[in-house]
Design a protein around this motif. Structure first.
Motif, PDB file in Angstrom:
ATOM      1  N   LYS A 119      -3.573   9.268  -5.214  1.00  0.00           N
ATOM      2  CA  LYS A 119      -4.647   8.594  -4.502  1.00  0.00           C
ATOM      3  C   LYS A 119      -5.143   8.541  -5.150  1.00  0.00           C
ATOM      4  O   LYS A 119      -6.567   7.308  -4.888  1.00  0.00           O
ATOM      5  N   GLU A 120      -6.256   9.337  -6.288  1.00  0.00           N
ATOM      6  CA  GLU A 120      -7.577   8.875  -7.138  1.00  0.00           C
ATOM      7  C   GLU A 120      -7.406   7.942  -7.227  1.00  0.00           C
ATOM      8  O   GLU A 120      -8.712   6.758  -8.575  1.00  0.00           O
ATOM      9  N   SER A 121      -5.809   6.834  -7.615  1.00  0.00           N
ATOM     10  CA  SER A 121      -5.908   6.347  -9.666  1.00  0.00           C
ATOM     11  C   SER A 121      -4.932   4.820  -8.015  1.00  0.00           C
ATOM     12  O   SER A 121      -5.131   4.291  -9.138  1.00  0.00           O
ATOM     13  N   ILE A 122      -5.242   4.762  -6.772  1.00  0.00           N
ATOM     14  CA  ILE A 122      -4.911   4.026  -6.515  1.00  0.00           C
ATOM     15  C   ILE A 122      -6.497   2.870  -5.790  1.00  0.00           C
ATOM     16  O   ILE A 122      -7.077   3.685  -5.050  1.00  0.00           O
ATOM     17  N   HIS A 123      -5.935   1.542  -6.827  1.00  0.00           N
ATOM     18  CA  HIS A 123      -6.745   0.122  -6.994  1.00  0.00           C
ATOM     19  C   HIS A 123      -6.245  -0.701  -5.409  1.00  0.00           C
ATOM     20  O   HIS A 123      -7.065  -1.820  -5.913  1.00  0.00           O
ATOM     21  N   ALA A 124      -5.477  -0.859  -5.132  1.00  0.00           N
ATOM     22  CA  ALA A 124      -5.328  -1.994  -4.215  1.00  0.00           C
ATOM     23  C   ALA A 124      -5.927  -1.708  -2.693  1.00  0.00           C
ATOM     24  O   ALA A 124      -6.223  -0.580  -1.994  1.00  0.00           O
ATOM     25  N   LEU A 125      -6.211  -2.980  -2.325  1.00  0.00           N
ATOM     26  CA  LEU A 125      -6.984  -3.909  -1.349  1.00  0.00           C
ATOM     27  C   LEU A 125      -5.864  -3.557   0.245  1.00  0.00           C
ATOM     28  O   LEU A 125      -5.163  -4.273  -0.018  1.00  0.00           O
ATOM     29  N   ASP A 126      -7.037  -2.872   1.162  1.00  0.00           N
ATOM     30  CA  ASP A 126      -6.452  -3.281   2.377  1.00  0.00           C
ATOM     31  C   ASP A 126      -6.815  -4.753   2.730  1.00  0.00           C
ATOM     32  O   ASP A 126      -7.180  -5.332   2.409  1.00  0.00           O
ATOM     33  N   LEU A 127      -6.520  -4.806   4.260  1.00  0.00           N
ATOM     34  CA  LEU A 127      -6.403  -5.759   4.563  1.00  0.00           C
ATOM     35  C   LEU A 127      -8.101  -6.697   4.431  1.00  0.00           C
ATOM     36  O   LEU A 127      -8.543  -7.539   4.411  1.00  0.00           O
TER      37      LEU A 127
ATOM     38  N   LEU B  78       0.830  -1.572  -0.291  1.00  0.00           N
ATOM     39  CA  LEU B  78      -0.229   0.240  -0.189  1.00  0.00           C
ATOM     40  C   LEU B  78       0.847   1.250   0.116  1.00  0.00           C
ATOM     41  O   LEU B  78       0.778   2.463  -0.182  1.00  0.00           O
ATOM     42  N   GLN B  79       2.182   1.281   0.764  1.00  0.00           N
ATOM     43  CA  GLN B  79       3.007   3.146   0.824  1.00  0.00           C
ATOM     44  C   GLN B  79       3.360   2.500  -0.585  1.00  0.00           C
ATOM     45  O   GLN B  79       3.464   3.469  -1.022  1.00  0.00           O
ATOM     46  N   GLY B  80       3.294   1.675  -1.125  1.00  0.00           N
ATOM     47  CA  GLY B  80       4.200   1.464  -2.825  1.00  0.00           C
ATOM     48  C   GLY B  80       3.602   2.166  -3.603  1.00  0.00           C
ATOM     49  O   GLY B  80       4.173   2.937  -4.391  1.00  0.00           O
ATOM     50  N   MET B  81       2.152   2.149  -3.411  1.00  0.00           N
ATOM     51  CA  MET B  81       0.938   2.935  -4.199  1.00  0.00           C
ATOM     52  C   MET B  81       1.042   4.261  -3.983  1.00  0.00           C
ATOM     53  O   MET B  81       1.085   4.778  -5.124  1.00  0.00           O
ATOM     54  N   GLU B  82       0.852   4.270  -2.759  1.00  0.00           N
ATOM     55  CA  GLU B  82       0.749   5.775  -2.757  1.00  0.00           C
ATOM     56  C   GLU B  82       2.271   5.957  -3.449  1.00  0.00           C
ATOM     57  O   GLU B  82       2.240   7.985  -3.648  1.00  0.00           O
TER      58      GLU B  82
END
Length: 151
Positions: free
Chosen positions: A30-38, A21-25
């Protein structure tokens, strides 16, 4: 390497998802991040795997069922200590194998369009994915690339 279904409770796996998630950020607006949290990764439509060498976590990946014929690759991440060792390839091959066993006709993914995501795009292309239009609930986004593989 042993790839196993994971319940996302181990500290190493939680740390790798945090790193993901940090790598995605770091590399995406932010508006283009589609990674899922736990919490999102623990939903019933998602199967999550981790890859291990003994007690050492190598990487992870997930498969989200969009419908009974279409799956989505999610949360592909290799531990920074194990980059360029073929970990992601083996995890992705495992996900492809499971998708075919489930009878999916198509497997799709979203990844970044920025240079940081070029190795991932090359891996996906090498394993038979090709560029496509946005699928499921995704919208066209200059920061995203969509790829799919038909079976």
């Amino acid at each position: 390497m042993k790839i196993k279904r994971d319940d996302l409770t181990g500290t190493q796996v939680i740390g790798l998802i945090r790193e993901h998630l940090q790598g995605m950020e770091k590399n995406s607006p932010k508006e283009s991040i589609h990674a899922l949290d736990l919490d999102a990764l623990r939903k019933p439509e998602i199967t999550f795997w981790s890859a291990w060498d003994g007690e050492e976590l190598l990487g992870c990946g997930a498969l989200k069922e969009l419908d009974d014929q279409h799956g989505e690759v999610k949360s592909m991440r290799t531990s920074s200590a194990h980059l360029r060792k073929g970990v992601a390839r083996q995890i992705l091959q495992h996900i492809i194998e499971v998708a075919t066993q489930r009878g999916y006709q198509r497997l799709s993914l979203e990844t970044g369009s920025m240079d940081a995501f070029e190795p991932a795009r090359k891996l996906y292309a090498n394993l038979g994915f090709h560029f496509c239009q946005p699928f499921s609930d995704y919208k066209a986004d200059p920061n995203s690339v969509f790829m799919t593989k038909e079976f």
